[in-house]
Structures are given as C-alpha cells and as structure tokens.
Enzyme design. Structure first.
Site: not given
Ligand code: GLN
Length: 530
Positions: A12, A14, A70, A138, A145, A187-188, A378, A504, A506
C-alpha cells in the site's frame, strides 16, 4: 462514458490516489472531462468515524459526504464535481444490501456476495454526472486483500457488461530496487498481476512505481510476463513535486495510449497549467517558517489538505515554506516561546478530543500577544475564542463544553440540533454552507470584498452567541456569520493578522487557485518576518 479502473499491487501507499488524480489532470489536458471515484473495501460506512491514526484526514465534499483523502487529490488535480456517489465503501454496499433484505426485496432468495453484493457495487460504478467522458475509479487496498475480492469481481463483470473496449484496467505496482544486486526487481509486480489475472482481470497499463529508471530490458520483461503491450508499461518515478506527475505520465505516452485504447480522437495535449505550477515552484525565493500546532503531527496524512493548501499559498507568494510540525501535547507556557521562536505564523487545524488542548491555547496566546499571524481552523477557531475569553475578556474558566461540560462560561457549545444527536456517524454539521462576510473586516479584505462565500464544514460545536457582546467589547470581531446566525469567523482587531474560521478552507484550495485565507495568511507571515 469510458471507465478506467485503478488497482494496486505489492504494497500500500504507492500513491494510487495521486496516480489516479494526475491521470485525470492529464486527460483534462487532452480536453476530456473526467470524474473520479474511490472504492474503499473497509466495512465502515464512511471514514467519518475513523481516527486519523487509522485513516489520515477525513476529506469533506460540498454535499457533506465524509470521504477518503484521495478525493482531496482528485479535487485538487481536476475540475471534477464530486459528491457522495464518488466515494463508495463496502460498509455502504452491505448496509444497502442488508436493508433491502430486511424489506423483503430479494423475494425469498439466498442473499450472497455474488451476485447481490457485486450487483450493488456495479450499480454504483455508473457515476455519470452528465458531463464526464471518462470515469477514473480507484480501488483502495492491495490486490489479494480478502475484503477487496467482491470489488475486483464487480469490476470484471462490469467490463464484460459494457464491453472490454470501454474499460481500461490500470495497475499500480512497486518495482523495488535492490542495492546489493544493483537491480530493479520485477517479480513482485509479476505476482500481483498474476493474482489479478486469476481473478479474470488483465491489466492494460502497468504504472511502475520505482526509484530508478527502468531499462529496456526490464520493460520488455514486464511486458512479456505480465501480458501487457510494451507501451502500456509505464515508468512512474519518485518525484520531489507531485505537480510533476501529469507531465511525467504524458512523457511516458499514457494519454496517447488511453485515447487509442478507447478509440477517442487525439486532440492536442495542453500541459501548460501544470508547467505553470512547476514554474512557480522554481521561482520560489523567500524562505518562510510557520508552525502547525496539532495532535497528529507525526502522521503524514492527518492534515493532508492543510499542508497542501499552505503549499498553494506559498506558491502564490513565491515562498519556500518550511512547516514546523509542533506536537500540541508537549507545548506549555514555559516552552512555547522556544518552540515557536523561528516561526513567522501559527496555524491550529481542526481536531476532536481533549488531548493537546492546552498546548494549542498556549500557542494561540503567544501568537495573539506577539502580533504573529494566526490562522485557526474549526477547533483552532474555537480555541482562539476560549483563549480570548479567558485571557482578554476575564472570563475565568471559559471553555468549550466539548472539553469541560461544567464550565462557568461555555463560550463554545453544541449547536441546538446536535444536542439531540445520538448516532455519531455522519451527523455533524457537514458540507458547504454560506457565510456573510462583515464589511471592513480583515476577512472581507482576504476574500477581495466578496460579501458571501461558501465554505465546507465538519463540526458539532459552535461559538456561543450569548458571549458575542462580551468578546466584541474586548476587541474580538465577528467577521463571518451564517444567514441563520451561527458565527463562522472571528478576528482580533488590534492584531496584524489573526483569523479563526469555523469552516475548513483547506478543502477548497487548489494549486492553480490557492484559497485566499491560506494565500493571505502566508503573505501576512512573510510581512511579519521581513
Ligand atoms: N471538535 C470540534 C467540533 O466538533 C471541532 C471540529 C473540527 O475541528 N473539525 O465542533
């Protein structure tokens, strides 16, 4: 509408989300309209109830959906209008299926993962917003898993359903470099693709995350063993700037490959918006240090959008920003001066729970009394109110009832409707609300004179209106108010730049359009240090 499915293999973290977002940006450079969707195989209905330790930041959309971070990448990189349907969890899928089972919708059938759960997943993949040409979807987690299996099966079925040429499978995988052997190992990656293929999914593109350039030999090997055509083997190198990714994917021919795959006309690629951001990065001159005082400063992802928005502000001000992450649990009256000594601005972000509250208030007091620019978001706004009430307005023991239910001066308390809430999930004041900006205020200057702004929220508590006059009399101005009367923004009048906002900002900042609060906070901090 075409679909691009992005899966991940080997490990994970990546950067699948970033790859998906950058791909969206690149397709927009080709004149296509995109939408993006995240599938999360965990059983929480949404990440709103998860700790930042588990999950990183909870990202909030205009419609109030609490989503995976994401979606923040997606919004920052593309123009896609995202809503609740763009964030799907296994929890939502099972909740829907089980409610239907209780209603009797399945008419006596045995309810099963295949077809009932997979059907529900497939139904949600139709995220047609009426404008998008391509949906980039995604899948969270890593291939193999257990909880991701129904999702992969649904993707396979979906491709069969809409036709293989309308779907493109992209697999983000790790190519580890072994220093001892001085080799990049395939290989992986081969094994994770083999797992995908046993599930009936043949990737069309391999996004190879690597710290070293891939030799032709490695590319050929991957192509042959993973059954991916050579142009589909894409090198995705580690980069120092995330804004370099769209152009990097373009250089690898990804956009061309996708257009060919879908049989879409090859309009020219205009990468200039991203070149401009890179140019702004190169032009940064002024060094600036600001402090972010929070509870989760050791976690890379807990304040993701805040860090990104600060960077956007810094780009706009041509400044090389260093954000010092200060752990609020170790700040106290004795050490605050030393801990913040090189900082030209202080930011306290959102948060929940008691830990670190006093440290945050010490930092706020330090900023307020020393004319250091302060941005409170906030919880950072609520604590600025508490600090001001205690130390400036003489309201001893003032607090938010979140932290002291018996306080003599509840300057921050739950909103009326929150007093009746019993379910914690999805029940805060969430999503976009309007805010009237007071004329002649600092906030009004920040927003360029706009009288009404819309900003995203995620909170249960609010400024207690009973204390408004008491605080105003001592020099706190209420500069933003919701049409219904809730206080949305405060500032300290006799201070160069001190703003607390209940919302917020942001979540609305982008590299090409920094949020004015972040841009002006950075600008004020620069003035402070010069
Ligand atoms: N804990 C505070 C509230 O619920 C602040 C929330 C936040 O900072 N997002 O109102």
């Amino acid at each position: 509408m075409r679909h691009i499915f992005i899966t991940g293999g080997v490990v994970s973290s990546l950067g699948k989300g970033l790859t998906a977002a950058a791909l969206g940006a690149l397709l927009e450079c080709r004149g296509l309209r995109v939408t993006l969707q995240k599938l999360d195989p965990y059983l929480n209905v949404d990440p709103g109830t998860m700790s930042p330790f588990q999950h990183g930041e909870v990202y909030v959309l205009d419609d109030g959906a609490e989503t995976d971070l994401d979606l923040g990448h997606y919004e920052r990189f593309t123009h896609a209008k995202l809503g609740r349907g763009n964030s799907v969890s296994a929890g939502q899928i099972y909740e829907t299926v089980l409610l239907r089972e209780r209603r009797g919708d399945f008419l006596g059938q045995t309810v099963q993962v295949i077809p009932h759960v997979t059907d529900e997943i497939r139904a949600r993949l139709h995220v047609d917003d009426g404008v998008a040409d391509v949906a980039i979807v995604e899948l969270g987690g890593t291939v193999g898993d257990m909880e991701g299996m129904p999702f992969l099966e649904a993707l396979r079925q979906f491709a069969l359903d809409v036709g293989r040429s309308n779907v493109l499978f992209g697999h983000v995988t790790l190519l580890p470099y072994l220093r001892m052997a001085d080799e990049v190992k395939t290989k992986p990656a081969q094994q994770s693709v083999a797992t995908l293929r046993t599930l009936g999914i043949q990737p069309d593109i391999l996004f190879c995350r690597t710290e070293r350039h891939l030799s032709d030999e490695v590319r050929k090997k991957l192509s042959l063993f993973c059954n991916v055509p050579a142009p589909g083997v894409v090198q995705e190198l580690d980069v120092t700037s995330i804004y370099a990714v769209p152009a990097m994917l373009h250089d690898e021919g990804v956009d061309r490959f996708i257009l060919d795959h879908f049989g879409l006309p090859a309009t020219p690629c205009d990468l200039s918006p991203w070149a401009k951001v890179r140019e702004m990065e190169r032009r940064r001159r002024h060094p600036l240090t600001i402090a972010l005082v929070g509870k989760y400063v050791d976690l890379q992802d807990a304040y993701k959008s805040v860090y990104e928005a600060l960077e956007h502000g810094a780009l706009a001000c041509s400044c090389r920003l260093d954000v010092v992450r200060v752990d609020s649990e170790i700040v106290d009256e004795g050490n605050v001066m030393g801990m913040l000594k090189d900082c030209s601005g202080v930011l306290v972000p959102g948060g929940f729970g008691n830990r670190g509250i006093l440290g945050k208030m010490c930092a706020i007091r330090h900023a307020r009394e020393n004319g250091i620019p302060y941005l409170g978001i906030c919880l950072g706004m609520q604590l600025a109110v508490v600090e001001f009430a205690r130390n400036r307005a003489g309201l001893a023991g003032a607090h938010s009832t979140e932290f002291d239910p018996a306080t003599p001066h509840p300057v921050v308390e739950p909103m009326e409707e929150q007093k009746r809430v019993s379910n914690m999930g999805g029940s805060m004041r969430l999503g976009s609300y309007p805010c009237h900006v007071a004329r002649h205020s600092l906030l009004s200057r920040v927003y360029g004179g706009q009288e009404r702004v819309d900003e995203r929220h995620r909170h249960r508590y609010e400024f207690n209106g009973h204390y408004r006059t008491a605080l105003e009399d001592c020099g706190m101005a209420i500069s933003g108010v919701h049409p219904g009367g809730l206080v949305e923004a405060v500032e300290v009048v006799a201070h160069p730049w001190f703003v607390g906002v209940q919302f917020h900002p942001e979540f609305r900042s982008k590299p090409h359009g920094p949020h004015p609060l972040f841009r002006e906070f950075i600008a004020a901090s620069l003035r402070h240090c010069q």
